[in-house]
Write a protein that holds these residues in place. Structure first.
Motif, PDB file in Angstrom:
ATOM      1  N   THR A 234      -9.548  -1.929  69.814  1.00  0.00           N
ATOM      2  CA  THR A 234     -10.893  -1.347  69.729  1.00  0.00           C
ATOM      3  C   THR A 234     -11.966  -2.419  69.561  1.00  0.00           C
ATOM      4  O   THR A 234     -12.931  -2.471  70.341  1.00  0.00           O
ATOM      5  CB  THR A 234     -10.977  -0.345  68.565  1.00  0.00           C
ATOM      6  OG1 THR A 234     -10.513  -0.973  67.350  1.00  0.00           O
ATOM      7  CG2 THR A 234     -10.115   0.870  68.843  1.00  0.00           C
ATOM      8  N   ILE A 235     -11.806  -3.299  68.575  1.00  0.00           N
ATOM      9  CA  ILE A 235     -12.818  -4.333  68.344  1.00  0.00           C
ATOM     10  C   ILE A 235     -12.782  -5.375  69.456  1.00  0.00           C
ATOM     11  O   ILE A 235     -13.826  -5.815  69.958  1.00  0.00           O
ATOM     12  CB  ILE A 235     -12.616  -5.003  66.976  1.00  0.00           C
ATOM     13  CG1 ILE A 235     -12.640  -3.939  65.859  1.00  0.00           C
ATOM     14  CG2 ILE A 235     -13.695  -6.051  66.730  1.00  0.00           C
ATOM     15  CD1 ILE A 235     -13.904  -3.130  65.804  1.00  0.00           C
ATOM     16  N   GLY A 236     -11.565  -5.773  69.877  1.00  0.00           N
ATOM     17  CA  GLY A 236     -11.449  -6.733  70.975  1.00  0.00           C
ATOM     18  C   GLY A 236     -11.979  -6.164  72.279  1.00  0.00           C
ATOM     19  O   GLY A 236     -12.548  -6.891  73.099  1.00  0.00           O
ATOM     20  N   GLY A 237     -11.786  -4.866  72.483  1.00  0.00           N
ATOM     21  CA  GLY A 237     -12.307  -4.228  73.691  1.00  0.00           C
ATOM     22  C   GLY A 237     -13.820  -4.259  73.755  1.00  0.00           C
ATOM     23  O   GLY A 237     -14.415  -4.458  74.820  1.00  0.00           O
ATOM     24  N   ILE A 238     -14.473  -4.074  72.587  1.00  0.00           N
ATOM     25  CA  ILE A 238     -15.932  -4.158  72.538  1.00  0.00           C
ATOM     26  C   ILE A 238     -16.384  -5.585  72.828  1.00  0.00           C
ATOM     27  O   ILE A 238     -17.296  -5.826  73.628  1.00  0.00           O
ATOM     28  CB  ILE A 238     -16.459  -3.700  71.158  1.00  0.00           C
ATOM     29  CG1 ILE A 238     -16.151  -2.219  70.925  1.00  0.00           C
ATOM     30  CG2 ILE A 238     -17.969  -3.935  71.059  1.00  0.00           C
ATOM     31  CD1 ILE A 238     -16.506  -1.734  69.536  1.00  0.00           C
ATOM     32  N   TYR A 239     -15.719  -6.558  72.183  1.00  0.00           N
ATOM     33  CA  TYR A 239     -16.098  -7.965  72.371  1.00  0.00           C
ATOM     34  C   TYR A 239     -15.876  -8.409  73.817  1.00  0.00           C
ATOM     35  O   TYR A 239     -16.691  -9.129  74.390  1.00  0.00           O
ATOM     36  CB  TYR A 239     -15.285  -8.855  71.428  1.00  0.00           C
ATOM     37  CG  TYR A 239     -15.599 -10.327  71.579  1.00  0.00           C
ATOM     38  CD1 TYR A 239     -16.791 -10.852  71.081  1.00  0.00           C
ATOM     39  CD2 TYR A 239     -14.725 -11.189  72.231  1.00  0.00           C
ATOM     40  CE1 TYR A 239     -17.091 -12.189  71.223  1.00  0.00           C
ATOM     41  CE2 TYR A 239     -15.021 -12.536  72.381  1.00  0.00           C
ATOM     42  CZ  TYR A 239     -16.203 -13.027  71.876  1.00  0.00           C
ATOM     43  OH  TYR A 239     -16.517 -14.353  72.034  1.00  0.00           O
ATOM     44  N   GLY A 240     -14.773  -7.971  74.411  1.00  0.00           N
ATOM     45  CA  GLY A 240     -14.463  -8.376  75.776  1.00  0.00           C
ATOM     46  C   GLY A 240     -15.255  -7.631  76.829  1.00  0.00           C
ATOM     47  O   GLY A 240     -15.163  -7.959  78.020  1.00  0.00           O
ATOM     48  N   GLY A 241     -16.016  -6.636  76.427  1.00  0.00           N
ATOM     49  CA  GLY A 241     -16.807  -5.886  77.371  1.00  0.00           C
ATOM     50  C   GLY A 241     -16.040  -4.805  78.104  1.00  0.00           C
ATOM     51  O   GLY A 241     -16.552  -4.212  79.066  1.00  0.00           O
TER      52      GLY A 241
END
Length: 434
Positions: A234-241
């Motif tokens: 979830t957090i990595g998905g936001i950061y990675g776009g």
């Protein structure tokens, strides 16, 4: 009666209502609605109530609130929060103060699922206090660490505090979430360091727990892997776009529910319980936001924000001096007011000043949310302290407040570091969006 006089009277009435424990949303609604009637008449007040309620309720970004709340509630009813604690306990429980440090790590992990400080304190208190009591931990340390660790829920994303700040200031939820990651980790590290210092000075306060074998450590870490995977995704998905914050909330909630069904820990009754609690919490947050959209126009019409802004500017404290003065005001208010009420009451007054001074609004959001955390463990309100008291009824309230004092000081140090080094808060959102 002038607008400034009415505005000042409205703020005083609001503070009195909150001190007498009138629900935040109803207190703000009452003051805002009557204030607009006094300044602009019935038609303006009724029109604003209808338009703002519809506009707010139809905002698609607010879907993030029930989804992340549902994710945290499902994690609680399926025992995923217990697995977080068990993993940390297996790895570091055998060192002096290790159970307390495991509790902080568990609070941090659960915060990344729930976004709620109260839920983090309540859940980890039920999980960890009995264990620390079994190994003769000093009640001040055990209860203090649960109350302080629970505050991580409002800083480590997803954070309901960041969502409300974003809505009230029209900032990016995604940028705020990413801005809270490194400060959250820094605060978690500060709490663990505080535990280590306490147990070094007074070893009897946090005896070492039982040692575990390598196989037991691996088994515990394997049990917590699904939770870590959801957090990273979830957090990595936001950061990675890959995801917007709303999409990340939907993916996270779906994965946690799927995990519960696959492991047979989640049935219709538990899912209904989690959904019902999520609806109740979401309704509370939405009522606060609707009330905020009534009281903010009242404050604007009274010209109170302009007057306060002119006063702060006239003091000629400079950007950092003015920022420090605002944060001190938040610290004082945090001793008496609930965090969301402070956001709604103060942001219309302070936020224009911050923008005029050229202070980054994302950085300011992190500082404000961390300051709100300090209010969660500050007397006499200290809602997290009362939550822990409900889980540990045999521990005196005074003991819990004394137990949180070292962690409150650790939060002051963390706040000072974040003020001195704003890039800690800004590096992730700037890397993502630049």
């Amino acid at each position: 009666m002038s607008g400034a006089t009415l505005g000042t009277a409205g703020i005083v009435v609001l503070l009195v209502l909150l001190i007498f424990r009138i629900p935040v949303a109803f207190a703000m609604f009452l003051v805002g609605f009557i204030g607009i009637i006094a300044l602009n008449g019935w038609n303006a007040a009724l029109g604003l109530l209808a338009s703002e309620t519809f506009t707010l309720a139809s905002n698609p970004e607010l879907v993030i609130i029930p989804l992340f709340i549902l994710m945290g509630n499902v994690a609680t009813v399926t025992g995923m929060s217990r697995q977080l604690y068990d993993a940390a306990y297996a790895v570091i429980g055998q060192v002096r103060g290790g159970l307390a440090s495991a509790t902080v790590i568990g609070c941090g992990g659960f915060a990344a699922l729930s976004g709620s400080s109260v839920a983090s304190a309540l859940t980890m208190g039920k999980v960890s206090l009995a264990q620390m009591d079994r190994f003769d931990y000093d009640p001040k340390l055990s209860t203090g660490v649960v109350a302080a660790g629970g505050t991580l829920g409002i800083l480590i994303p997803p954070s309901t505090g960041f969502v409300i700040y974003a809505i009230l200031t029209e900032q990016s939820i995604g940028r705020l979430f990413l801005a809270g990651v490194l400060p959250g980790i820094l605060l978690l590290a500060a709490f663990i360091s505080t535990i280590a210092i306490i147990c070094w000075l007074r070893p009897a306060m946090g005896p070492a727990g039982p040692s575990t074998t390598r196989a037991e450590k691996l088994r515990a870490l394997g049990g917590a892997f699904p939770i870590f995977a959801v957090i990273v995704l979830t957090i990595g998905g936001i950061y990675g776009g890959f995801f917007s914050p709303v999409e990340a909330a939907g993916v996270g909630a779906a994965l946690v529910i799927l995990f519960g069904f696959v492991t047979r820990r989640l049935g219709p009754i538990r899912l209904w319980t989690a959904a019902r609690e999520s609806i109740a919490t979401t309704a509370t947050v939405m009522l606060i936001l609707i009330a905020a959209h009534l009281i903010n126009p009242f404050l604007a019409l009274s010209h109170i924000p302009t007057a306060v802004g002119n006063l702060l500017t006239s003091l000629d404290l400079g950007a950092i001096g003015t920022l420090a003065a605002i944060l001190v005001i938040y610290l004082v208010l945090g001793c008496f007011l609930e965090g969301f009420a402070m956001l709604v009451l103060t942001l219309p007054i302070f936020f224009p000043v911050i923008l005029d001074l050229g202070i980054d609004p994302i950085w300011f959001g992190v500082l404000v949310v961390l300051t709100l955390e300090m209010g969660l463990i500050s007397p006499p309100v200290g809602i997290n302290v009362f939550i822990v008291k409900s889980v540990a009824p045999n521990v005196e309230l005074g003991q819990i407040f004394r137990g949180v004092l070292p962690f409150w000081l650790a939060m002051v140090v963390t706040l000072a570091i974040l003020i001195a080094l704003p890039q800690i808060s800004l590096i992730l959102p700037n890397t993502m969006f630049d």
